[in-house]
Design an enzyme around this catalytic site. Structure first.
Site, mmCIF file in Angstrom:
data_model
loop_
_atom_site.group_PDB
_atom_site.id
_atom_site.type_symbol
_atom_site.label_atom_id
_atom_site.label_comp_id
_atom_site.label_asym_id
_atom_site.label_seq_id
_atom_site.Cartn_x
_atom_site.Cartn_y
_atom_site.Cartn_z
ATOM 1 N N CYS A 1 0.830 -1.213 0.000
ATOM 2 C CA CYS A 1 0.000 0.000 0.000
ATOM 3 C C CYS A 1 0.862 1.260 0.000
ATOM 4 O O CYS A 1 0.688 2.136 -0.870
ATOM 5 C CB CYS A 1 -0.967 -0.015 1.179
ATOM 6 S SG CYS A 1 -0.218 -0.229 2.810
ATOM 7 N N TYR A 2 1.798 1.378 0.924
ATOM 8 C CA TYR A 2 2.649 2.562 0.945
ATOM 9 C C TYR A 2 3.493 2.702 -0.335
ATOM 10 O O TYR A 2 3.584 3.802 -0.895
ATOM 11 C CB TYR A 2 3.573 2.544 2.167
ATOM 12 C CG TYR A 2 2.895 2.657 3.503
ATOM 13 C CD1 TYR A 2 2.034 3.708 3.804
ATOM 14 C CD2 TYR A 2 3.135 1.717 4.505
ATOM 15 C CE1 TYR A 2 1.429 3.812 5.046
ATOM 16 C CE2 TYR A 2 2.546 1.820 5.755
ATOM 17 C CZ TYR A 2 1.687 2.864 6.014
ATOM 18 O OH TYR A 2 1.097 2.973 7.259
#
Length: 309
Positions: free
Chosen positions: A117-118
């Site tokens: 996600c990051y």
């Protein structure tokens, strides 16, 4: 008609449940699931993986490697939502908008590794600028991000949502040893020469990410300003359905970034905030950590792979 069979290994975890919810009513594929008593049975998992057309792995890293080791059927294709294979050269990185031709590579691949996600936000901001030569590859990149607590998995969700658990702080900065497992992925796929400085945090809300990267214009090549950085990103994503770059005027009018603004979507919104007087630019990415950052990205990759069948 023989519809493609999709098996989600780990469909009771946070990402797996969301993928299952997105696919369960589809009439153009057959969703293969195991009864609760068989989900941890290696033999039944191996059989299911070898009986499907595309397996989606929503597992811890070691279990994902084990699942890949089960495969004996050469026709089985895999989307791995874990971080086990994200820097492996024989796996295609599942960020379709990352580079020209990446969507086609995903469509044809046997092995696709879903981005973290990051890293999705960081790579979206940095890779086009590095490729264009506007951001030196040895630039000292610092990345800050805050995610909804669902990014911590079921344990974090229970800690925030179960009535019998201790009170959880409204915001928690973590990864203080500077060894977050997403950092090598960011460096490799953003095209950076050195390891970025990454500071993640969880907020007391369920889902959504704001990720920011500060840029000092004095450290960029001569003549590179905020407008050129914005133009590069706008050009790179001009034809993309799920990644949008705000105009400079819209960014200038904003007073805050809401991490929950795109929840429930597979979209990512980029902002470029410029202060020419001080020679500073802030790059931002807003997206749903359970959408474009996890289950939405996996389904987007699945769509590409199904379209090539």
């Amino acid at each position: 008609m023989n519809f493609p069979t999709v098996f989600i290994d780990g469909d009771q975890g946070t990402t797996g449940l969301h993928i299952h919810d997105r696919l369960r009513d589809r009439a153009d594929l057959r969703l293969l699931t195991l009864p609760p008593g068989e989900r941890k049975d290696p033999q039944r998992r191996a059989q299911a993986i070898n009986d499907c057309d595309i397996a989606i792995l929503c597992l811890p890293d070691q279990a994902a490697r084990e699942a890949v080791g089960f495969i004996r059927n050469p026709e089985v294709r895999v989307i791995d939502a874990s971080s086990a294979h994200r820097t492996q050269p024989d796996w295609v990185y599942g960020f379709p908008e990352m580079a020209q031709g990446q969507a086609q590579r995903i469509a044809q691949a046997r092995r696709v590794t879903n981005p973290g996600c990051y890293p999705t936000g960081a790579i979206a901001l940095l890779r086009p600028l590095a490729q264009a030569g506007l951001l030196p590859r040895d630039y000292p990149v610092a990345i800050s991000a805050i995610s909804g607590y669902s990014g911590g998995g079921r344990a974090a969700i229970d800690a925030h949502e179960s009535s019998g658990t201790p009170r959880v702080p409204p915001s928690q900065v973590y990864g203080l040893a500077l060894e977050h497992k997403h950092t090598p992925e960011m460096q490799q796929h953003a095209g950076l020469a050195s390891r970025p400085f990454f500071v993640p945090a969880y907020g007391a809300y369920r889902q959504g990410i704001v990720l920011t990267v500060p840029i000092e214009l004095r450290l960029l090549p001569a003549g590179v300003d905020g407008e050129r950085l914005h133009a590069c990103l706008a050009r790179h994503y001009a034809d993309e359905r799920h990644v949008h770059v705000m105009s400079l005027a819209d960014a200038q009018a904003m007073t805050h970034l809401d991490p929950q603004a795109l929840n429930g979507t597979n979209d990512l919104r980029i902002g470029v905030f410029v202060n020419e007087e001080h020679g500073q630019v802030l790059l931002s990415a807003v997206f749903d950590n359970l959408g474009k950052g996890a289950s939405g990205a996996a389904v987007q990759n699945l769509e590409l792979m199904l379209g090539a069948m």
